[in-house]
Every structure is written in C-alpha cells, then in structure tokens.
Write a protein that holds these residues in place. Sequence first.
Motif, PDB file in Angstrom:
ATOM      1  N   ARG A   1      -3.097  -8.921  -2.407  1.00 34.63           N
ATOM      2  CA  ARG A   1      -3.437 -10.013  -1.504  1.00 34.63           C
ATOM      3  C   ARG A   1      -3.266  -9.591  -0.046  1.00 34.63           C
ATOM      4  O   ARG A   1      -4.144  -9.853   0.794  1.00 34.63           O
ATOM      5  CB  ARG A   1      -2.539 -11.222  -1.799  1.00 34.63           C
TER       6      ARG A   1
ATOM      7  N   LEU B   1      -3.339  -6.573   1.274  1.00 36.89           N
ATOM      8  CA  LEU B   1      -4.361  -5.594   1.652  1.00 36.89           C
ATOM      9  C   LEU B   1      -5.697  -6.273   1.924  1.00 36.89           C
ATOM     10  O   LEU B   1      -6.439  -5.892   2.844  1.00 36.89           O
ATOM     11  CB  LEU B   1      -4.504  -4.538   0.547  1.00 36.89           C
ATOM     12  N   ARG B   2      -6.025  -7.268   1.141  1.00 34.89           N
ATOM     13  CA  ARG B   2      -7.282  -7.983   1.366  1.00 34.89           C
ATOM     14  C   ARG B   2      -7.243  -8.772   2.666  1.00 34.89           C
ATOM     15  O   ARG B   2      -8.222  -8.801   3.413  1.00 34.89           O
ATOM     16  CB  ARG B   2      -7.541  -8.906   0.173  1.00 34.89           C
ATOM     17  N   GLU B   3      -6.107  -9.386   2.942  1.00 34.21           N
ATOM     18  CA  GLU B   3      -5.989 -10.166   4.168  1.00 34.21           C
ATOM     19  C   GLU B   3      -6.131  -9.294   5.407  1.00 34.21           C
ATOM     20  O   GLU B   3      -6.634  -9.746   6.440  1.00 34.21           O
ATOM     21  CB  GLU B   3      -4.635 -10.879   4.201  1.00 34.21           C
ATOM     22  N   THR B   4      -5.696  -8.034   5.313  1.00 36.33           N
ATOM     23  CA  THR B   4      -5.757  -7.124   6.458  1.00 36.33           C
ATOM     24  C   THR B   4      -6.968  -6.199   6.412  1.00 36.33           C
ATOM     25  O   THR B   4      -7.056  -5.253   7.196  1.00 36.33           O
ATOM     26  CB  THR B   4      -4.472  -6.284   6.515  1.00 36.33           C
ATOM     27  N   LYS B   5      -7.898  -6.492   5.507  1.00 40.88           N
ATOM     28  CA  LYS B   5      -9.136  -5.715   5.377  1.00 40.88           C
ATOM     29  C   LYS B   5      -8.880  -4.250   5.038  1.00 40.88           C
ATOM     30  O   LYS B   5      -9.666  -3.359   5.397  1.00 40.88           O
ATOM     31  CB  LYS B   5      -9.972  -5.787   6.674  1.00 40.88           C
ATOM     32  N   LEU B   6      -7.774  -3.969   4.357  1.00 41.40           N
ATOM     33  CA  LEU B   6      -7.458  -2.585   3.968  1.00 41.40           C
ATOM     34  C   LEU B   6      -7.540  -2.390   2.458  1.00 41.40           C
ATOM     35  O   LEU B   6      -7.102  -1.360   1.950  1.00 41.40           O
ATOM     36  CB  LEU B   6      -6.052  -2.207   4.456  1.00 41.40           C
ATOM     37  N   ASP B   7      -8.105  -3.358   1.766  1.00 39.34           N
ATOM     38  CA  ASP B   7      -8.168  -3.232   0.311  1.00 39.34           C
ATOM     39  C   ASP B   7      -9.035  -2.062  -0.126  1.00 39.34           C
ATOM     40  O   ASP B   7      -8.869  -1.530  -1.220  1.00 39.34           O
ATOM     41  CB  ASP B   7      -8.657  -4.538  -0.328  1.00 39.34           C
ATOM     42  N   GLY B   8      -9.949  -1.614   0.738  1.00 43.14           N
ATOM     43  CA  GLY B   8     -10.768  -0.446   0.415  1.00 43.14           C
ATOM     44  C   GLY B   8      -9.984   0.849   0.382  1.00 43.14           C
ATOM     45  O   GLY B   8     -10.458   1.860  -0.142  1.00 43.14           O
ATOM     46  N   GLN B   9      -8.741   0.819   0.948  1.00 41.81           N
ATOM     47  CA  GLN B   9      -7.883   2.011   0.948  1.00 41.81           C
ATOM     48  C   GLN B   9      -7.013   2.102  -0.298  1.00 41.81           C
ATOM     49  O   GLN B   9      -6.338   3.110  -0.499  1.00 41.81           O
ATOM     50  CB  GLN B   9      -6.974   2.007   2.181  1.00 41.81           C
TER      51      GLN B   9
ATOM     52  N   CYS C   1     -10.123  -4.577  -7.492  1.00 38.54           N
ATOM     53  CA  CYS C   1      -9.469  -3.437  -6.830  1.00 38.54           C
ATOM     54  C   CYS C   1     -10.235  -2.151  -7.154  1.00 38.54           C
ATOM     55  O   CYS C   1     -10.517  -1.866  -8.313  1.00 38.54           O
ATOM     56  CB  CYS C   1      -8.026  -3.313  -7.291  1.00 38.54           C
TER      57      CYS C   1
END
Length: 633
Positions: free
Chosen positions: A231, A233-241, A278
């Motif tokens: 959650r 990571l998604r909020e900070t737009k880093l879920d692609g990492q 993910c």
Amino acid sequence: MNDEVLQRIQQVYGVENWSAGYFDISSKGHILVRPGKDDPRYVDLKELVDDLLSKHKLQMPLLIRFPQLLTSQLRALSGAYQSAISQYGFSGLHYPVFPMKVNPRREVVEEFLRESGRLRVGLECGSKAELYAAIAQEQTPESLLLCNGFKDEVFVRTALLGVQAGKRVTIIVEKLNELKMVIKLAGQLGVAPWIGLRAKLYSRGSGKWASSGGDSAKFGLTTSELLDCVRLLRETKLDGQLKLLHFHIGSQITDIKRVKNAMKEAARVYAKLRQIGCGIEFLDIGGGLGVDYDGSQTRFESSVNYTVQEFANDVVYVIKQVCDEENVPHPNLVTESGRFMTAYHTVFITSIRDEIETFAEDKPEITIDADDPQVITELKDLCDGINGKNYAEYYHDALEHKDELHTQFNLGLISLEDRAKGEVLFWEACARALKESEEDKFPDDEFESLKKILAQKYLCNFSLFRSAPDSWAIKQLFPIVPIHRLNENPSDFATLVDVTCDSDGKIDKFVDLKDVKETLELHKWKVGDDYYLGIFLVGAYQEVMGSHHNLFGNPNEAQVVIDSDGRYHVTKLVHGSRINDMLVFARYDRAQLVESYRKQVTARVEAGALSKETAAQLVVEYEAGALRGTYLE
C-alpha cells in the motif's frame, strides 16, 4: 597401499563419504585435493605442506585455500538448477547470489564474480562494510546486489551509490520503518533502488538453525506488514520498483521435506502478491542448502538427506506447480547458498606438538613389597589376572579398589607413594580391560566411555576459537584426518586440545558414518615426529566467525591452483598475525610498551641487579619479540 588397509582407512575417516569428490587418498597414504569433482588432476597435500614450510618459510598452523573448488561448487549449484528448470519446463532463470557474511574475504568474492557474466552471479550484503566493498566489485549488469539486514540512512545512501553506478541494487525491507526511510531518501536524492520484501513464513527449517524461520524468527514481515508495504509503495508511486520477494528458513537444512513445505508456502505468497497487481519478478529462496559434513546422508544435524540436484528439483517443481495452479508467471529464482558454495575450498592444517599426559601414560614398572597395603596387592592381582572372559568383572573390581585406595589415603592410612603405586595399577587394569573389550564382539557401552578416558590428549598448534569456532560454539562436526601415513593402520585413540588457556579449547567429537565418535584414531606419535592433521570443510563462516581469544591471530595462509598440466602453483601467500598486530587489536601502543619495559630494566640497572649492556640487550629482544608469530614455533 593394499586394499585391506585402504578399506580400513576409509572406514575410520570416511573420506569418500564427505569429500564430494574433491579429496582422496593416494597409494603413498597422502591426502589428495582435486580442483573439481573427480578431476584427474590433484595436489598432494603433504607435499604441498612440506613445500610451504621449507621453500616458502611458513610456520604452522596453515590455512590453505583452493579457489578452483569455489568455482566447481558454483557450477554444480548452477548446473543443478539449470537441469531442474529444463526438466520441469520452468520459465524463470536462476540467479546465484553469494552472501558475503559466509566468507567476506576478497579472494573468495572475486573468485565467484569471475563467473558473473556466464552465470549471473551476484552478491548479498548485510552490513555497511560489506555493502561498501560490494558496490565497487565488477559484476555483470544483469546480476543482483541484494541488501539484507537492518539498515540506517547511511546504509541506504551507500546502496543508492550502487544504483547510480548502474548496479541492480535491491534493498530488501525487513520492517515497515525501513521502507519509509528508503522512500524518503529516494525522493530526496531522485534515485530509486529496486525493492524487495522479506516474508516471515510459518514454515521452519531443520537442524541447528531451525529457529531462523517460523513465527518467532528474527527477520521478516508478517502478512499484514507485507500488505502495508504494498500500500505504501503504491501511495508513493514506487510500486513499480517492487521486484523481489525474499524468505529464509535457516542454514544447513537437514531434511528435504522442510524445503518442500517452505517452497509451497513462499510460492503461495508470491502468487497472491502477483494476483493483487505486484510486479514481482524474483523469488529469493535464501540459503539453507546444506553440506554433508559427516557423509552419512541423513537428517543428522551435521548431514543432509538430499543431493544438490534433489534440492533444486524440489524447489523448481514445487514453485512451478503452485504458480501454474494460481495462473501467475514463474519467477526468476534467487539462491543464497553460501555454505554449499564455500565450505569445501579451505583446509586448515595443524600439527601435533606434544601430548597432555594422562593417568594411563608413562606407567612405571610396579613391584609389590611385603609391606604394601592390601588394596595395592589386590590391584596387582587384578592386573595380572585380566583375560577375555573376566575383563568386565575385573574392571568393576578395579573401580571399587580405586575408591577404597582414595578413602584410605584421605583417612591417612596409606602414604603418597602408596597412592601413586595404586593409581598406576588401576590405570593399567583399565587399559588391559579395554584391550580385552575390543576383542569382544559385544562389549558393554561403559568401555566406550573408558576408551575416551584412556585416549591420548594431543596438543595441536592452533586456536579452536580462531580457526574452527563452530566446533566450540555450536558443536559443529568437521572431518579431521591426518594428511599422511594413511597407508598405515592407526593404532591409537586421541582427543585434540589447542594452545589456548581455555578448557573449552578441545575437540572431542569426530565425524563417523553411523554415530559421533568421542575419540579420533591416529597413528603412533612421539615427540619430534612431524604429524599433520587437516580440518576439512572449514571454508564457510569459520574465518569470519573466529575470535582472537588469548590474542592468537590469523594463521599463515596460502592460495593454490592447479594448471591444466596438473602442476600446482602457490599463487598467493598471506603471512599470519604477528604479536604486534594483536597488540594493536587490543589497543596497546607498542612504543609505549617498549618504553615501559625500558624503564623497568633501567630501574634494575640502578639497583645493581643488571648491567647496562644486559639491559640494552633485553630491550632489543623485547622490542623484536613483537614481530614474532602468535602460535608455537
């Protein structure tokens, strides 16, 4: 060497059982070291040691490193996974990673990275020092640099230096606050690493390190924490990492069933994370692949009941099966099998320096006088009368007589000389009873204990705490074998003690195919003989875990490779610690020590107890002593 002697030697030391094809016995009775499994080339270990001692002027003890065994083990690991991937139609790739905590020596790390391009070998680090060294190493861009362990801002900033150098740095999150710190620093510096999440599995391993997994494990995120990380990571737009899921259920897993259970659970976690969007590409199964230290191929804590191919097959098959059921892509498999990769490549050589005398040694000839106490004459009769039929009964009688001897001494009824004579007779009776028991097919268990009591205690020139600390700390068994005279039948039983001033500095447990031996069979030794023992499979953890107990330092070290023509070459020598090195370690100032000693002898000169010339010579000798080695010379 005839077949009968060779068979006996193999039974005693089990070389072919634990050697994995790297060690053998020559017809001269010397240990051979091969650069690859069943490779026809070899190094004669006794000849190599003689060369290091005479030509290269090294002294005992010696740590001998064979880097070709590192490469051989790496290729065996990679080959096993490639075979399993091909056999089961697995679409992911295998990424072997070397965990630097197992053996951070530069020679070891660089040897693995020579295979980085062909096998995608990466590194795993768990501290700032390891990371600092790792980011400067040459790796193929495709390989991984994993960051495990607890982290602070300096750790993360250092990891981001690796990202900027073009490495696939993956920061594996151990707790939620770490992820928040990574996100903050990535935003400040404009550099985003790959992110991994370490899951805390319910499954546990087996053996000494079983507690590394399960609910009480030190590391890992719970299921709810995993979801919180996703959650955030998604909020900070880093879920692609988010690229990797990691778990570890313990080192030296002895039972293959535990591996299957853990892989099934981890694969489910991976699949469920994929199903919620993910983009995880890598599943890091951690370490755990064990080494068969005793050659028994069992679930015993110093063994494993599987081969590397069986381990790889189970990993690949179970993960593929779960992924296919869940309809998610097969992940790339990351392994951190550091023990398997490094254990075989190092042999530690020590020598017997002396014998610690026991009651059973150096027995004088006993004559009985008419005025000797009755307890002594009866002990003498027992000694003379022991045979194959009565040895157990007479041994028990001897025990009773020993108690009576000491009781009478404590009451003042017999002299010190009488006590000494009685003790000699008692140990002689024990030795004769033990000899008779060895001819008996079904001796009582008590005679195994007696064998240990009567065994020689050999003083060996090494520190257990420096060079084989796991033998003391966790009772790890390492194969110990004389490196020569193996064309002779060993006749003595012994335990080994080191040169430290610590009662725990001893080895009294030895590998055996069916049990753990409490004595080691050795050849007859006397003062002045060169008799060398090898402690094998010490390449994993022992160097980095060793302590400087009693300020004994590092041993002398040699690195040896074998050419294609079969000739060996000593490619590197590293001299062991000097007394001065250990003084610095303990925060002494050598110049200050010399000055303090000079003041003491000057005071003796002023008191008339020393001449100026003698005092000056003593100071020179004291100052030069700091350059000597820390072990016996």
